[in-house]
Design a protein around this motif. Structure first.
Motif, PDB file in Angstrom:
ATOM      1  N   ASN A 294      20.832  43.610  -7.013  1.00 26.97           N
ATOM      2  CA  ASN A 294      22.131  42.962  -7.147  1.00 26.97           C
ATOM      3  C   ASN A 294      23.237  43.991  -6.995  1.00 26.97           C
ATOM      4  N   ARG A 295      24.208  43.669  -6.164  1.00 26.92           N
ATOM      5  CA  ARG A 295      25.383  44.536  -6.009  1.00 26.92           C
ATOM      6  C   ARG A 295      26.626  43.774  -6.417  1.00 26.92           C
ATOM      7  N   TYR A 296      27.045  43.944  -7.662  1.00 31.68           N
ATOM      8  CA  TYR A 296      28.326  43.443  -8.180  1.00 31.68           C
ATOM      9  C   TYR A 296      28.506  41.973  -7.813  1.00 31.68           C
ATOM     10  N   CYS A 297      29.680  41.555  -7.321  1.00 28.05           N
ATOM     11  CA  CYS A 297      29.913  40.161  -6.965  1.00 28.05           C
ATOM     12  C   CYS A 297      30.992  40.097  -5.894  1.00 28.05           C
ATOM     13  N   SER A 298      31.033  38.990  -5.175  1.00 31.64           N
ATOM     14  CA  SER A 298      32.017  38.856  -4.094  1.00 31.64           C
ATOM     15  C   SER A 298      33.382  38.451  -4.652  1.00 31.64           C
ATOM     16  N   TYR A 299      34.412  38.566  -3.816  1.00 28.91           N
ATOM     17  CA  TYR A 299      35.749  38.112  -4.212  1.00 28.91           C
ATOM     18  C   TYR A 299      35.739  36.611  -4.496  1.00 28.91           C
ATOM     19  N   GLU A 300      35.022  35.868  -3.660  1.00 28.73           N
ATOM     20  CA  GLU A 300      34.961  34.412  -3.844  1.00 28.73           C
ATOM     21  C   GLU A 300      34.357  34.074  -5.211  1.00 28.73           C
ATOM     22  N   GLU A 301      33.266  34.766  -5.548  1.00 25.50           N
ATOM     23  CA  GLU A 301      32.633  34.525  -6.858  1.00 25.50           C
ATOM     24  C   GLU A 301      33.555  34.936  -8.001  1.00 25.50           C
ATOM     25  N   MET A 302      34.298  36.026  -7.802  1.00 28.42           N
ATOM     26  CA  MET A 302      35.193  36.472  -8.867  1.00 28.42           C
ATOM     27  C   MET A 302      36.252  35.408  -9.156  1.00 28.42           C
ATOM     28  N   ARG A 303      36.748  34.769  -8.124  1.00 28.62           N
ATOM     29  CA  ARG A 303      37.734  33.696  -8.338  1.00 28.62           C
ATOM     30  C   ARG A 303      37.093  32.536  -9.113  1.00 28.62           C
ATOM     31  N   GLU A 304      35.828  32.230  -8.810  1.00 29.86           N
ATOM     32  CA  GLU A 304      35.120  31.182  -9.572  1.00 29.86           C
ATOM     33  C   GLU A 304      35.014  31.573 -11.037  1.00 29.86           C
ATOM     34  N   VAL A 305      34.601  32.804 -11.276  1.00 32.21           N
ATOM     35  CA  VAL A 305      34.331  33.242 -12.647  1.00 32.21           C
ATOM     36  C   VAL A 305      35.618  33.277 -13.466  1.00 32.21           C
ATOM     37  N   ILE A 306      36.732  33.639 -12.844  1.00 35.69           N
ATOM     38  CA  ILE A 306      38.014  33.615 -13.555  1.00 35.69           C
ATOM     39  C   ILE A 306      38.266  32.202 -14.098  1.00 35.69           C
ATOM     40  N   GLN A 307      37.983  31.191 -13.291  1.00 37.33           N
ATOM     41  CA  GLN A 307      38.174  29.807 -13.750  1.00 37.33           C
ATOM     42  C   GLN A 307      37.178  29.442 -14.844  1.00 37.33           C
ATOM     43  N   VAL A 308      35.936  29.879 -14.664  1.00 37.16           N
ATOM     44  CA  VAL A 308      34.879  29.602 -15.654  1.00 37.16           C
ATOM     45  C   VAL A 308      35.254  30.168 -17.019  1.00 37.16           C
ATOM     46  N   VAL A 309      35.754  31.403 -17.025  1.00 37.29           N
ATOM     47  CA  VAL A 309      36.119  32.053 -18.292  1.00 37.29           C
ATOM     48  C   VAL A 309      37.399  31.422 -18.862  1.00 37.29           C
ATOM     49  N   ALA A 310      38.365  31.141 -17.975  1.00 36.69           N
ATOM     50  CA  ALA A 310      39.620  30.535 -18.440  1.00 36.69           C
ATOM     51  C   ALA A 310      39.359  29.174 -19.090  1.00 36.69           C
ATOM     52  N   ARG A 311      38.332  28.461 -18.612  1.00 36.40           N
ATOM     53  CA  ARG A 311      38.001  27.159 -19.196  1.00 36.40           C
ATOM     54  C   ARG A 311      37.104  27.275 -20.429  1.00 36.40           C
ATOM     55  N   GLY A 312      36.706  28.481 -20.766  1.00 33.87           N
ATOM     56  CA  GLY A 312      35.890  28.689 -21.963  1.00 33.87           C
ATOM     57  C   GLY A 312      34.418  28.392 -21.778  1.00 33.87           C
ATOM     58  N   LEU A 313      33.956  28.302 -20.518  1.00 34.40           N
ATOM     59  CA  LEU A 313      32.543  27.974 -20.267  1.00 34.40           C
ATOM     60  C   LEU A 313      31.642  29.189 -20.495  1.00 34.40           C
ATOM     61  N   VAL A 314      32.183  30.381 -20.309  1.00 35.45           N
ATOM     62  CA  VAL A 314      31.505  31.625 -20.701  1.00 35.45           C
ATOM     63  C   VAL A 314      32.498  32.399 -21.553  1.00 35.45           C
ATOM     64  N   LYS A 315      32.018  32.862 -22.710  1.00 33.80           N
ATOM     65  CA  LYS A 315      32.936  33.543 -23.633  1.00 33.80           C
ATOM     66  C   LYS A 315      32.731  35.063 -23.589  1.00 33.80           C
ATOM     67  N   PRO A 316      33.803  35.806 -23.352  1.00 36.11           N
ATOM     68  CA  PRO A 316      33.685  37.274 -23.363  1.00 36.11           C
ATOM     69  C   PRO A 316      33.248  37.746 -24.748  1.00 36.11           C
ATOM     70  N   VAL A 317      32.258  38.627 -24.788  1.00 34.45           N
ATOM     71  CA  VAL A 317      31.755  39.132 -26.070  1.00 34.45           C
ATOM     72  C   VAL A 317      32.163  40.596 -26.210  1.00 34.45           C
ATOM     73  N   VAL A 318      33.251  40.826 -26.921  1.00 40.49           N
ATOM     74  CA  VAL A 318      33.749  42.181 -27.177  1.00 40.49           C
ATOM     75  C   VAL A 318      33.671  42.407 -28.676  1.00 40.49           C
ATOM     76  N   THR A 319      32.856  43.375 -29.101  1.00 40.93           N
ATOM     77  CA  THR A 319      32.658  43.578 -30.541  1.00 40.93           C
ATOM     78  C   THR A 319      33.279  44.887 -31.027  1.00 40.93           C
ATOM     79  N   LYS A 320      33.773  45.685 -30.088  1.00 42.63           N
ATOM     80  CA  LYS A 320      34.376  46.960 -30.492  1.00 42.63           C
ATOM     81  C   LYS A 320      35.641  47.202 -29.681  1.00 42.63           C
ATOM     82  N   ARG A 321      36.736  47.481 -30.380  1.00 40.87           N
ATOM     83  CA  ARG A 321      38.003  47.770 -29.708  1.00 40.87           C
ATOM     84  C   ARG A 321      38.483  49.143 -30.133  1.00 40.87           C
TER      85      ARG A 321
END
Ligand SMILES: [Zn+2]
Length: 348
Positions: A294-321
């Motif tokens: 696997n090599r990273y992701c395409s621009y087209e997929e990145m635009r999809e994922v931005i929508q997926v995350v913005a809609r809350g379908l995948v939640k970013p998991v950040v436990t340390k800031r």
């Protein structure tokens, strides 16, 4: 704008392979033709960066500001940039591709024949107050998406999206084995595979990480310190094996286990790879299994994922800031393999 007026910025510099990051004050870069300048608001901290620091990761030109998971605000553009303007909120696609070769033309830009390298390896990245890049690398994000979510989306969520969608073609009813599932990319792989309807078996090395996997949707878990991955995967699937295994560890032993865990016509995807040979019995492929990378992701997929995350379908998991100057603390936690999910630098 006071620091920009002063034309200097805070940055963390890596001077040599195997070194520690150093606090520095450097000139704010000026965008040239077809470039833009981003004020960094959040930057993700992950395993690739720990590997760069330990000199076991990608080749880097030193001295370097590392960091490739980046989100912020455009504050300046160079000549010839018509589609970005000051104030635009963006995240960064971190491959520096040519846009002219066959692969760039068919939407598989990360396979670019003329790839210059990555943000944070051959050009400076996000562990600084500002980053200058070709304008094409900046992708706008919607107003409802926070900077930290956007930064993590830029790799830790986009990469497993490409794995599950384009490399493994995950379908509902598939059993998907995720190795390294409690880490920064793995925990999002668990969520993406669930979103595609799969049953997810999460593999990691501590009960704490496995509890996190369950919290984010894993149906079954395997502790690889105490159990054999392949045996457990077969037991949990009544001897069938898994249709998909995604290996985010990439060690010879995890790859061997993941391939052995496959069902007939199953697909194994390797993501991070530790250097070295890995032997396996090639006769396993006679059941039409597929082994791919696997090599990273395409621009087209990145635009999809931005929508997926913005809609809350995948939640970013950040436990340390951490603050920019304390990023070594986050990298140390990752090197010790004790970080749950992702870490991020907050610039507030
Ligand atoms: Zn290209």
């Amino acid at each position: 704008m006071s620091q920009r007026d002063a034309m200097q910025m805070r940055a963390m510099l890596l001077d040599e392979p195997g070194g520690r990051l150093r606090r520095a004050v450097v000139d704010i870069p000026t965008p040239g033709p077809n470039e833009a300048l981003l004020k960094v608001r959040s930057a993700g901290v992950g395993l690739t960066l720990a590997h760069i620091r330990e000199a076991t990761g990608p080749t880097v030109k030193f001295p370097r500001i590392i960091g490739h998971e980046i989100a912020g605000d455009i504050v300046d553009v160079g000549s010839g940039v018509a589609i970005l303007s000051e104030g635009k909120r963006c995240l960064v696609h971190f491959y520096l591709n040519c846009w002219n070769c066959k692969w760039c033309r068919i939407g598989r830009e990360t396979l670019c024949s003329n790839l210059r390298g990555n943000v944070g390896t051959v050009v400076d990245g996000g562990f600084a107050e500002y980053v200058k890049l070709p304008y094409q690398n900046f992708i706008p994000i919607p107003p409802e998406m926070g900077y930290e979510a956007a930064a993590v989306t830029a790799d830790a969520i986009c990469t497993p999206w490409h794995v599950m969608k384009s490399r493994a073609h995950v379908k509902p009813l598939d059993d998907v084995l995720v190795i390294g599932a409690g880490g920064g990319v793995g925990i999002h792989a668990v969520q993406v595979a669930k979103l595609f309807g799969a049953r997810v078996i999460a593999v990691d090395i501590s009960e704490e990480k496995l509890a996190l996997c369950k919290q984010y949707g894993a149906d079954e878990v395997i502790n690889s310190r105490t159990h054999d991955i392949s045996q457990e995967a077969h037991r949990l699937t009544d001897g069938k094996g898994v249709e998909v295994c995604a290996d985010f560890v990439g060690a010879p032993e995890t790859a061997e286990s993941g391939i052995t865990a496959l069902s007939t016509a199953g697909t194994f995807v390797i993501v991070g790879v530790e250097p070295g040979a890995f032997p396996f019995n090639i006769t396993r492929l006679l059941q039409e299994q597929v082994i791919t990378g696997n090599r990273y992701c395409s621009y087209e997929e990145m635009r999809e994922v931005i929508q997926v995350v913005a809609r809350g379908l995948v939640k970013p998991v950040v436990t340390k800031r951490v603050a920019l100057e304390d990023v070594e603390e986050a990298l140390d936690t990752i090197s010790r393999q004790t970080l749950l999910g992702r870490a991020a630098i907050s610039f507030d």
